[in-house]
Write a protein that holds these residues in place. Structure first.
Motif, mmCIF file in Angstrom:
data_model
loop_
_atom_site.group_PDB
_atom_site.id
_atom_site.type_symbol
_atom_site.label_atom_id
_atom_site.label_comp_id
_atom_site.label_asym_id
_atom_site.label_seq_id
_atom_site.Cartn_x
_atom_site.Cartn_y
_atom_site.Cartn_z
ATOM 1 N N GLY A 56 50.006 51.359 3.687
ATOM 2 C CA GLY A 56 50.219 50.005 3.910
ATOM 3 C C GLY A 56 51.978 49.981 4.342
ATOM 4 O O GLY A 56 52.772 50.285 3.393
ATOM 5 N N ARG A 57 52.343 50.093 5.641
ATOM 6 C CA ARG A 57 53.763 50.137 5.844
ATOM 7 C C ARG A 57 54.513 49.005 5.167
ATOM 8 O O ARG A 57 55.579 49.331 4.821
ATOM 9 C CB ARG A 57 54.142 49.960 7.463
ATOM 10 C CG ARG A 57 55.398 50.123 7.753
ATOM 11 C CD ARG A 57 55.358 50.287 9.399
ATOM 12 N NE ARG A 57 54.726 51.333 10.041
ATOM 13 C CZ ARG A 57 55.025 52.562 10.253
ATOM 14 N NH1 ARG A 57 56.535 52.812 9.727
ATOM 15 N NH2 ARG A 57 54.651 53.402 10.648
ATOM 16 N N GLU A 58 53.912 47.664 5.095
ATOM 17 C CA GLU A 58 54.644 46.755 4.433
ATOM 18 C C GLU A 58 54.951 47.079 2.927
ATOM 19 O O GLU A 58 55.938 46.546 2.048
ATOM 20 C CB GLU A 58 53.872 45.439 4.508
ATOM 21 C CG GLU A 58 52.814 45.492 3.857
ATOM 22 C CD GLU A 58 51.442 46.219 4.181
ATOM 23 O OE1 GLU A 58 50.357 46.044 3.574
ATOM 24 O OE2 GLU A 58 51.564 46.721 5.392
ATOM 25 N N ASN A 59 54.281 48.184 2.295
ATOM 26 C CA ASN A 59 54.499 48.504 0.764
ATOM 27 C C ASN A 59 55.699 49.659 0.822
ATOM 28 O O ASN A 59 55.742 50.101 -0.575
ATOM 29 C CB ASN A 59 53.168 48.735 0.246
ATOM 30 C CG ASN A 59 52.172 48.089 0.110
ATOM 31 O OD1 ASN A 59 52.797 46.555 -0.163
ATOM 32 N ND2 ASN A 59 51.138 47.951 0.592
ATOM 33 N N LEU A 60 56.102 50.102 1.668
ATOM 34 C CA LEU A 60 56.884 51.521 1.899
ATOM 35 C C LEU A 60 58.102 51.056 2.528
ATOM 36 O O LEU A 60 58.395 50.442 3.622
ATOM 37 C CB LEU A 60 56.415 52.686 2.594
ATOM 38 C CG LEU A 60 54.814 53.082 1.811
ATOM 39 C CD1 LEU A 60 54.337 54.243 2.622
ATOM 40 C CD2 LEU A 60 55.054 53.739 0.493
ATOM 41 N N GLU A 61 59.260 51.851 1.847
ATOM 42 C CA GLU A 61 60.469 52.076 3.040
ATOM 43 C C GLU A 61 60.471 53.478 3.343
ATOM 44 O O GLU A 61 60.476 54.489 2.522
ATOM 45 C CB GLU A 61 61.782 51.770 2.002
ATOM 46 C CG GLU A 61 63.153 51.698 2.785
ATOM 47 C CD GLU A 61 64.312 51.197 2.322
ATOM 48 O OE1 GLU A 61 65.290 51.706 2.467
ATOM 49 O OE2 GLU A 61 64.112 50.434 1.249
ATOM 50 N N VAL A 62 60.480 53.547 4.500
ATOM 51 C CA VAL A 62 60.495 55.013 5.348
ATOM 52 C C VAL A 62 61.935 55.481 5.275
ATOM 53 O O VAL A 62 62.850 54.728 5.790
ATOM 54 C CB VAL A 62 59.902 54.824 6.748
ATOM 55 C CG1 VAL A 62 59.688 56.203 7.311
ATOM 56 C CG2 VAL A 62 58.283 54.281 6.463
ATOM 57 N N VAL A 63 62.269 56.580 5.012
ATOM 58 C CA VAL A 63 63.541 57.235 4.918
ATOM 59 C C VAL A 63 63.369 58.622 5.457
ATOM 60 O O VAL A 63 62.498 59.374 5.169
ATOM 61 C CB VAL A 63 64.004 57.440 3.576
ATOM 62 C CG1 VAL A 63 65.457 57.929 3.637
ATOM 63 C CG2 VAL A 63 64.232 55.931 2.840
ATOM 64 N N ASN A 64 64.413 58.832 6.668
ATOM 65 C CA ASN A 64 64.442 60.275 7.068
ATOM 66 C C ASN A 64 65.266 61.251 6.095
ATOM 67 O O ASN A 64 66.066 61.096 5.850
ATOM 68 C CB ASN A 64 65.222 60.257 8.486
ATOM 69 C CG ASN A 64 65.316 61.477 9.184
ATOM 70 O OD1 ASN A 64 64.847 62.535 8.784
ATOM 71 N ND2 ASN A 64 65.956 61.526 10.383
ATOM 72 N N ALA A 65 64.419 62.221 5.888
ATOM 73 C CA ALA A 65 64.931 63.095 4.789
ATOM 74 C C ALA A 65 65.988 63.877 5.122
ATOM 75 O O ALA A 65 67.011 64.280 4.520
ATOM 76 C CB ALA A 65 63.837 64.217 4.382
ATOM 77 N N GLU A 66 66.386 64.212 6.455
ATOM 78 C CA GLU A 66 67.525 64.571 6.995
ATOM 79 C C GLU A 66 68.718 63.804 6.824
ATOM 80 O O GLU A 66 69.691 64.455 7.012
ATOM 81 C CB GLU A 66 67.345 65.173 8.715
ATOM 82 C CG GLU A 66 66.124 65.916 8.707
ATOM 83 C CD GLU A 66 65.982 66.445 10.314
ATOM 84 O OE1 GLU A 66 67.067 66.585 10.769
ATOM 85 O OE2 GLU A 66 64.834 66.433 10.645
ATOM 86 N N GLU A 67 68.634 62.494 6.477
ATOM 87 C CA GLU A 67 69.847 61.643 6.489
ATOM 88 C C GLU A 67 70.016 61.066 4.943
ATOM 89 O O GLU A 67 70.798 60.173 4.821
ATOM 90 C CB GLU A 67 69.743 60.695 7.407
ATOM 91 C CG GLU A 67 69.345 61.016 8.723
ATOM 92 C CD GLU A 67 69.279 59.985 9.895
ATOM 93 O OE1 GLU A 67 69.303 58.839 9.412
ATOM 94 O OE2 GLU A 67 69.260 60.342 11.217
ATOM 95 N N VAL A 68 69.248 61.763 3.853
ATOM 96 C CA VAL A 68 69.178 61.035 2.838
ATOM 97 C C VAL A 68 70.666 61.412 2.055
ATOM 98 O O VAL A 68 70.974 62.403 2.280
ATOM 99 C CB VAL A 68 68.091 61.409 1.983
ATOM 100 C CG1 VAL A 68 68.032 62.964 1.580
ATOM 101 C CG2 VAL A 68 67.777 60.731 0.697
ATOM 102 N N ASP A 69 70.782 60.392 1.272
ATOM 103 C CA ASP A 69 72.094 60.800 0.237
ATOM 104 C C ASP A 69 71.927 60.320 -1.092
ATOM 105 O O ASP A 69 70.699 59.635 -1.432
ATOM 106 C CB ASP A 69 73.634 59.998 0.877
ATOM 107 C CG ASP A 69 73.225 58.714 0.986
ATOM 108 O OD1 ASP A 69 72.434 58.080 0.151
ATOM 109 O OD2 ASP A 69 73.863 57.836 1.847
ATOM 110 N N GLU A 70 72.551 60.428 -2.077
ATOM 111 C CA GLU A 70 72.431 60.173 -3.533
ATOM 112 C C GLU A 70 72.031 58.617 -3.678
ATOM 113 O O GLU A 70 71.086 58.241 -4.240
ATOM 114 C CB GLU A 70 73.446 60.940 -4.369
ATOM 115 C CG GLU A 70 73.525 62.094 -4.522
ATOM 116 C CD GLU A 70 74.590 62.741 -3.461
ATOM 117 O OE1 GLU A 70 74.866 61.949 -2.465
ATOM 118 O OE2 GLU A 70 75.066 63.850 -3.864
#
Length: 169
Positions: free
Chosen positions: A27-41
């Protein structure tokens, strides 16, 4: 349900396709989608629950974008956080290190205090070795082989996501 992020590279063809199946089932509404190539701490630490997409490159290595973030993870306290890890591998083309990326990432976050959830059965796979193995007959997470078993992906994803919904409450 606690705050859940799904991390994967938006620029990987097969991992992105599997990620979309996971997002749809969860369910897209239950997740925040993050690009692993742009993640920071800071962005990484804001979640309680994590769904991590990690392919296995070459002879059992993490993709560059995850490998470059490993030093940051090694300095984090992940106590109280739950990680579910999925990955793609080729059990015939790379039978000696099938889906090693799943195991490498699981070992990393466990060493920082996290709990790895979403273990799956090794039944139905044929390979020589894998760092993704844990326990008697389990993988640390969901192992997908789009090269040799693409017809099994949808069912494996749906079953895995149902187990995660219970784990992430």
């Amino acid at each position: 349900m606690s705050k859940t992020g799904i991390f994967y590279s938006f620029h990987t063809n097969k991992t992105s396709k599997v990620s979309e199946k996971i997002i749809e089932a969860f369910g897209r509404e239950n997740l925040e989608v993050v690009n692993a190539e742009e993640v920071d701490e800071e962005n990484f630490l804001k979640f309680d629950n994590y769904i991590i997409g990690v392919a296995t490159w070459w002879d059992g290595e993490l993709p560059n974008y995850w490998d470059e973030f490993v030093p940051a993870i090694e300095d984090l306290d992940l106590s109280g956080k739950k990680f579910a890890i999925y990955g793609l591998g080729d059990q015939k083309g790379y039978p000696e290190n099938f889906n090693d990326g799943v195991g490498i990432f699981a070992e990393l976050v466990e060493s920082r205090g996290a709990t790895v959830v979403g273990h799956t059965s090794r039944e139905g796979y044929t390979y020589e070795g894998s760092r993704a193995e844990c326990g008697d007959n389990e993988f640390y997470g969901l192992c997908i082989d789009q090269e040799n078993q693409p017809r099994l992906t949808k069912g494996r994803v749906e079953k895995w996501v149902e187990s995660l919904k219970k784990e992430f409450k």
